[in-house]
Scaffold this motif. Structure first.
Motif, PDB file in Angstrom:
ATOM      1  N   GLN A  85      -7.556  -8.082 -41.862  1.00  0.00           N
ATOM      2  CA  GLN A  85      -6.996  -8.541 -40.447  1.00  0.00           C
ATOM      3  C   GLN A  85      -8.136  -9.153 -39.823  1.00  0.00           C
ATOM      4  O   GLN A  85      -7.255  -9.151 -38.530  1.00  0.00           O
ATOM      5  CB  GLN A  85      -7.760  -7.155 -40.378  1.00  0.00           C
ATOM      6  N   ILE A  86      -9.320  -9.132 -40.336  1.00  0.00           N
ATOM      7  CA  ILE A  86     -10.121 -10.423 -39.524  1.00  0.00           C
ATOM      8  C   ILE A  86      -9.669 -11.905 -39.458  1.00  0.00           C
ATOM      9  O   ILE A  86     -10.147 -12.376 -38.778  1.00  0.00           O
ATOM     10  CB  ILE A  86     -12.080  -9.991 -39.872  1.00  0.00           C
ATOM     11  N   LEU A  87      -8.847 -12.429 -40.713  1.00  0.00           N
ATOM     12  CA  LEU A  87      -8.724 -13.546 -41.039  1.00  0.00           C
ATOM     13  C   LEU A  87      -6.938 -13.698 -39.981  1.00  0.00           C
ATOM     14  O   LEU A  87      -7.250 -14.833 -39.182  1.00  0.00           O
ATOM     15  CB  LEU A  87      -8.800 -13.552 -41.931  1.00  0.00           C
ATOM     16  N   THR A  88      -6.190 -13.023 -40.075  1.00  0.00           N
ATOM     17  CA  THR A  88      -5.240 -13.073 -39.053  1.00  0.00           C
ATOM     18  C   THR A  88      -5.466 -13.346 -37.917  1.00  0.00           C
ATOM     19  O   THR A  88      -4.836 -13.690 -36.873  1.00  0.00           O
ATOM     20  CB  THR A  88      -5.158 -11.982 -39.676  1.00  0.00           C
ATOM     21  N   ASN A  89      -5.987 -11.584 -37.313  1.00  0.00           N
ATOM     22  CA  ASN A  89      -6.729 -11.745 -35.510  1.00  0.00           C
ATOM     23  C   ASN A  89      -7.601 -12.469 -35.310  1.00  0.00           C
ATOM     24  O   ASN A  89      -7.404 -12.543 -33.937  1.00  0.00           O
ATOM     25  CB  ASN A  89      -6.865  -9.979 -35.584  1.00  0.00           C
TER      26      ASN A  89
END
Length: 461
Positions: free
Chosen positions: A220-224
């Motif tokens: 989620q951190i890498l994507t968003n």
């Protein structure tokens, strides 16, 4: 207190025991007001100093039936919300709009404590309850005068508060909170908070505090957001190297999570002191206070529904409590295919006598294209489970795709009719001379100083 003082001073003035100038200074009133009060005292006596609204219900006071409704609603919750959160629920769900101070006063009048009430408030309410029950105790007198030196903390135990980081992405604090979030079973909520902005940048429910949960948070951190500078976590086996009493590589999680952070250039810091990562510890308390009530109102009782609910809930939470800074230093996010391989789990295995490799109670056969590959028994292999669940196997210098062995045949040669497989029709691709393509193709040829005749001549040559 003010009325009693005013009465005593004016009474002294009326009895010629005090001058009006002295009375005006004591009561901070003008001589004209002193004269008015002396006249009122002579006409009405002591009652002239009582407030005129005493005993009269204010027109803006909360009606009694609304107070009873508020108390009934609060007592219906299995998990009691704090007063601030309860005020928001009343406004959104029941259209009852009062300040949190008013709601707190109504609850405290009924001796109902908030789960977030302070210690002195709890003591005060408990004292009132004991007084009503006729069990008051005489307060003990403290005969010793406290000294400043007795209140000092040892230097090695001091963990003073520090300011937030300046930029978003400079430090991410991660932890998992074990709690009865919904239903009857305890589940684990994996959380990540940005130290600078206070935003929750990742959240995921799982049955245990596991590598899978932290991988979903990292995804989620890498994507968003992008790639942060550093993580700060506790010293659990999810981040510590070879702490579990096992030789299984998939249990040695630092070779998984730590290697993924190393590949992304993220610094991984650990600390066993809760005060060192106070943001995430405080967040755990806040989320435990608010999220179970929200899940109960939404009627959620399973992990899959809870993880879907988190997506919208995080947006609402960050709007209300986050966004404390806008400057960010996140680096560019990797592509989905890169994330899929970076967040992979690996495990050592051997080829069995049936030429398959066992992993997670399933058997896999290495494949290359449409061909199956059969390796000799006890050939060493490295299973690679990508983030999306695809299974690959690394044998020697090559990586193969896999085909899972079915537990049963799909069709019986003796009793089932085999379904007819239709031959796949080759996709028709029209040539450049097709009327729909010709004009645009001619424009392209003119840009490169060529003609359609040159193209046709080269094609037939």
């Amino acid at each position: 207190m003010n009325e009693t003082k005013k009465y005593k001073v004016i009474k002294a003035v009326a009895e010629k025991k005090k001058q009006k100038v002295r009375a005006s200074i004591e009561l901070n009133l003008s001589i004209r007001q002193i004269n008015r009060l002396v006249k009122a005292y002579k006409e009405k006596g002591k009652i002239a100093f009582a407030h005129k609204n005493r005993g009269i219900k204010h027109k803006n006071a909360v009606p009694d039936h609304v107070k009873q409704q508020i108390i009934t609603i609060y007592q219906q919750f299995k998990v009691r919300p704090n007063v601030k959160h309860f005020t928001e629920i009343l406004r959104e769900e029941y259209d009852i709009s009062y300040s949190d101070t008013t709601i707190r006063h109504i609850l405290y009048q009924e001796k109902i404590l908030s789960p977030k009430s302070q210690r002195k408030t709890r003591k005060r309410i408990q004292k009132l309850i004991r007084q009503e029950a006729g069990k008051t105790k005489q307060p003990e007198q403290n005969l010793l005068v406290p000294l400043a030196e007795d209140q000092l903390e040892l230097p090695e135990k001091v963990h003073p508060s520090r300011p937030r980081m300046k930029y978003k992405g400079e430090l991410i604090q991660m932890d998992a909170s074990s709690y009865n979030w919904f239903g009857n079973e305890v589940t684990h909520l994996h959380l990540a908070i940005d130290d600078a902005s206070g935003n929750i940048v990742g959240a995921y429910f799982d049955t245990q505090e596991s590598l899978k949960g932290y991988y979903h948070v990292l995804n989620q951190i890498l994507t968003n957001q992008g790639i942060p500078l550093a993580f700060l976590t506790d010293k659990r086996t999810v981040f510590e190297y070879k702490k579990k009493q096992t030789n299984a590589v998939e249990e040695d999680t630092l070779t998984q999570f730590g290697f993924a952070c190393h590949q992304l250039g993220i610094e991984l810091k650990t600390s066993s002191i809760p005060q060192a990562k106070g943001r995430i510890e405080r967040l755990n308390g806040t989320v435990q206070s608010r999220l179970p009530i929200e899940l109960e109102l939404a009627g959620i009782n399973c992990i899959d529904e809870a993880n879907k609910f988190l997506r919208q809930w995080l947006l609402k939470f960050n709007r209300q409590f986050g966004n404390k800074t806008s400057e960010a230093i996140y680096e560019k996010s990797p592509t989905k295919s890169e994330i899929n391989l970076l967040l992979a789990r690996v495990a050592h295995r051997q080829v069995d006598s049936g030429h398959h490799i066992r992993y997670q109670n399933n058997f896999y056969l290495p494949t290359e294209g449409s061909d199956d590959k059969y390796f000799t028994r006890r050939t060493k292999a490295l299973i690679i489970e990508a983030f999306n669940g695809d299974i690959y196997v690394n044998i020697a210098e090559k990586i193969y795709t896999t085909r899972r062995l079915d537990s049963h045949e799909r069709y019986s040669e003796e009793f089932d009719t085999m379904p007819e497989t239709k031959k796949e029709r080759r996709k028709y691709i029209p040539p450049q001379s097709h009327p729909w393509k010709l004009e645009s193709f001619k424009r392209y040829l003119r840009r490169i100083d060529r003609t359609i005749e040159d193209y046709e001549a080269e094609k037939t040559a």
